[in-house]
Design a protein around this motif. Structure first.
Motif, PDB file in Angstrom:
ATOM      1  N   UNK A 130      71.121 -12.854  20.553  1.00 18.21           N
ATOM      2  CA  UNK A 130      70.712 -14.242  20.755  1.00 18.21           C
ATOM      3  C   UNK A 130      71.691 -15.214  20.097  1.00 18.21           C
ATOM      4  N   UNK A 157      77.261 -20.230  24.560  1.00 17.15           N
ATOM      5  CA  UNK A 157      76.721 -21.308  25.388  1.00 17.15           C
ATOM      6  C   UNK A 157      77.286 -22.654  24.940  1.00 17.15           C
ATOM      7  N   UNK A 187      76.882 -18.240  33.979  1.00 18.83           N
ATOM      8  CA  UNK A 187      76.104 -17.268  33.211  1.00 18.83           C
ATOM      9  C   UNK A 187      76.673 -15.859  33.334  1.00 18.83           C
ATOM     10  N   UNK A 223      79.364 -15.795  30.792  1.00 21.77           N
ATOM     11  CA  UNK A 223      78.742 -15.759  29.463  1.00 21.77           C
ATOM     12  C   UNK A 223      78.261 -14.342  29.133  1.00 21.77           C
ATOM     13  N   UNK A 232      79.610 -11.999  26.088  1.00 20.89           N
ATOM     14  CA  UNK A 232      78.714 -11.494  25.051  1.00 20.89           C
ATOM     15  C   UNK A 232      78.759  -9.973  24.988  1.00 20.89           C
ATOM     16  N   UNK A 279      65.243 -16.821  10.394  1.00 22.99           N
ATOM     17  CA  UNK A 279      66.255 -16.934  11.426  1.00 22.99           C
ATOM     18  C   UNK A 279      67.509 -17.672  10.971  1.00 22.99           C
ATOM     19  N   UNK A 281      69.543 -22.741  41.841  1.00 15.44           N
ATOM     20  CA  UNK A 281      70.916 -23.030  42.271  1.00 15.44           C
ATOM     21  C   UNK A 281      70.999 -23.462  43.738  1.00 15.44           C
ATOM     22  N   UNK A 301      70.921 -21.646  35.742  1.00 12.12           N
ATOM     23  CA  UNK A 301      71.366 -20.280  35.435  1.00 12.12           C
ATOM     24  C   UNK A 301      71.938 -20.111  34.030  1.00 12.12           C
ATOM     25  N   UNK A 302      72.623 -21.100  33.530  1.00 11.07           N
ATOM     26  CA  UNK A 302      73.090 -20.992  32.142  1.00 11.07           C
ATOM     27  C   UNK A 302      71.905 -21.037  31.167  1.00 11.07           C
ATOM     28  N   UNK A 303      70.943 -21.885  31.462  1.00 13.26           N
ATOM     29  CA  UNK A 303      69.748 -21.939  30.606  1.00 13.26           C
ATOM     30  C   UNK A 303      68.994 -20.613  30.630  1.00 13.26           C
ATOM     31  N   UNK A 339      70.335 -17.666  30.945  1.00 12.11           N
ATOM     32  CA  UNK A 339      71.072 -16.757  30.056  1.00 12.11           C
ATOM     33  C   UNK A 339      70.626 -16.957  28.605  1.00 12.11           C
ATOM     34  N   UNK A 340      70.549 -18.219  28.211  1.00  7.45           N
ATOM     35  CA  UNK A 340      70.145 -18.543  26.842  1.00  7.45           C
ATOM     36  C   UNK A 340      68.683 -18.158  26.601  1.00  7.45           C
ATOM     37  N   UNK A 386      66.793 -15.968  28.194  1.00  8.61           N
ATOM     38  CA  UNK A 386      66.610 -14.522  28.192  1.00  8.61           C
ATOM     39  C   UNK A 386      66.865 -13.960  26.805  1.00  8.61           C
ATOM     40  N   UNK A 387      67.907 -14.459  26.139  1.00  9.94           N
ATOM     41  CA  UNK A 387      68.243 -13.864  24.843  1.00  9.94           C
ATOM     42  C   UNK A 387      67.307 -14.345  23.740  1.00  9.94           C
ATOM     43  N   UNK A 388      66.842 -15.587  23.805  1.00  9.60           N
ATOM     44  CA  UNK A 388      65.885 -16.003  22.768  1.00  9.60           C
ATOM     45  C   UNK A 388      64.549 -15.285  22.991  1.00  9.60           C
ATOM     46  N   UNK A 446      64.111 -12.260  24.328  1.00  6.60           N
ATOM     47  CA  UNK A 446      64.267 -10.874  23.868  1.00  6.60           C
ATOM     48  C   UNK A 446      64.135 -10.773  22.355  1.00  6.60           C
ATOM     49  N   UNK A 486      64.752 -24.313  23.400  1.00  5.21           N
ATOM     50  CA  UNK A 486      65.665 -24.037  22.277  1.00  5.21           C
ATOM     51  C   UNK A 486      66.718 -25.131  22.147  1.00  5.21           C
ATOM     52  N   UNK A 487      67.317 -25.526  23.262  1.00  8.12           N
ATOM     53  CA  UNK A 487      68.336 -26.584  23.201  1.00  8.12           C
ATOM     54  C   UNK A 487      67.734 -27.922  22.768  1.00  8.12           C
ATOM     55  N   UNK A 495      65.353 -23.313  17.325  1.00  5.85           N
ATOM     56  CA  UNK A 495      64.739 -21.988  17.413  1.00  5.85           C
ATOM     57  C   UNK A 495      63.234 -22.000  17.172  1.00  5.85           C
TER      58      UNK A 495
END
Lengths: 253, 253
Positions: free
Chosen positions: A48, A55, A63, A66, A70, A127, B28, B36-38, B40-41, B43-45, B47, B122-123, B127
């Protein structure tokens, strides 16, 4: 074993609960309170934090790129490299078997332990502390990343290099096989007719030989010193091929 | 399209920058400023937050089980289910083609959009806010998780069920195939001799048929009402097989 306090200095982080650091350094071969659960946690906080850093740093890439970046930054060999900079092998707690077989040098153990340390910092202080520790180690790496190339395989890179110069795609041909069926070696030739480049490389699979041939072809293209769109100068500098450290087959041999 | 304000209520989160929510809801196919970039971000937060929740809730299970649970909780169908509870399809911004082909119902689009929303939170606020929003949606799910079974395939579950009762493993046999080579169907029989259970099920691959047969065998074992170690009562309750909604082949047919 060196005192973990020097590791804390290298990490620029002081644990409130020293037993968490001890657990993070403990391989399952050493004792029951080992680091595998911490590794699970650390892997996910690392993924993350690196995602968020990429990002932010690369505002324009998609993505897919990205993800590729990663994957490359958090893969085992990248983690093991960071672990080596921290001299992590000095602090590992390994069982006797692992000790004897050189487990303290094994990339998988180094990488897993580093992830476990990130997990331990998250548990110890939350975190923000984990993010800070990860960012400190990764910032210099991410600053130097080329988002266009990192983590791409040689065949893809060669293809993009040629497309950027509006040249036809290279062709790959198996020119020889050696050895018995269970242990075969392949020689693959990569040919770029527009630049008079033909290089060949061996590999234990067709795919591996193609990738190595592509690596050599990239070097050959770069040795030609072509700027974008300067393909027509290629023929005049044909001798540049010969400066490569690999056997370059002549077109009319 | 319904106003995103009602979605914010469902999420219990109010965006400071409303354009981030708009972007998260944009597929898209709709416009260049898509999600799509969001995703990616997000998904990782996601997880990471789910990893941390599982780590805390299940203090005794190993990292392999933690990984299995997480994979199941963040997979597309699980995310799409949460998205449906939020009525996310009402807020999607899709291109015309996707609209006509029912994209607002597609699990992949729903799941990706939900991840993008987590990334946008998150943005927007950091967090802690993202963690809070994710935890609010996932806590009820994680409370109900059975760490022993979630995400295991039927064959594994049946095997563990029988091992827990100290019974031999089931056997799987292809008893029939139908159809042409490119479109073949398989009937697989799953047999548990110690319990006089034989069930068969169809599938478009041998593996799929085995899994379905295992599912039916689990139902058959459970219908016998055996407690652990009560295997010897199995024969007396043989008729329980017949209550299953599937064809149960007789042993001596």
């Amino acid at each position: 074993m060196v005192s973990p306090a020097t590791l804390e200095t290298a990490l620029d982080y002081r644990f409130q609960d020293a037993s968490l650091l001890e657990q993070a350094l403990t391989h399952r071969s050493h004792s029951a309170r080992h680091n595998e659960r911490l590794e699970f946690l650390g892997d996910s906080v690392l993924n993350f934090v690196v995602a968020a850093m990429l990002f932010k740093r690369f505002a324009k890439i998609d993505e897919g790129d990205l993800s590729r970046l990663r994957a490359n930054l958090v893969k085992q060999s990248s983690l093991a490299e960071i672990a080596q900079k921290l001299s992590l092998s000095q602090y590992l707690r390994l069982g006797e078997g692992e000790l004897k077989s050189g487990g303290f040098r094994r990339p998988s153990i180094l990488a897993d332990t580093l992830e476990a340390i990130f997990g331990a910092i998250f548990l110890d202080s939350g975190f923000d502390a984990a993010q800070k520790a990860i960012a400190r180690l990764y910032m210099p790496i991410i600053q130097g990343v080329d988002p266009k190339t990192l983590g791409k395989d040689p065949k893809t890179l060669l293809q993009e290099l040629l497309q950027g110069r509006k040249l036809d795609l290279p062709t790959y041909t198996v020119v020889a096989t050696h050895g018995a069926a269970h242990n075969q070696m392949f020689d693959v030739e990569c040919s770029i007719p527009a630049l008079d480049i033909k290089v060949s490389a061996p590999g234990s699979s067709r795919r591996a030989a193609e990738q190595l041939a592509a690596t050599q072809a990239i070097a050959a293209v770069q040795a030609l010193g072509l700027g974008k769109g300067a393909a027509r100068r290629g023929r005049a500098r044909k001798s540049a091929q010969l400066s490569l450290p690999v056997a370059v087959s002549q077109e009319n041999k």
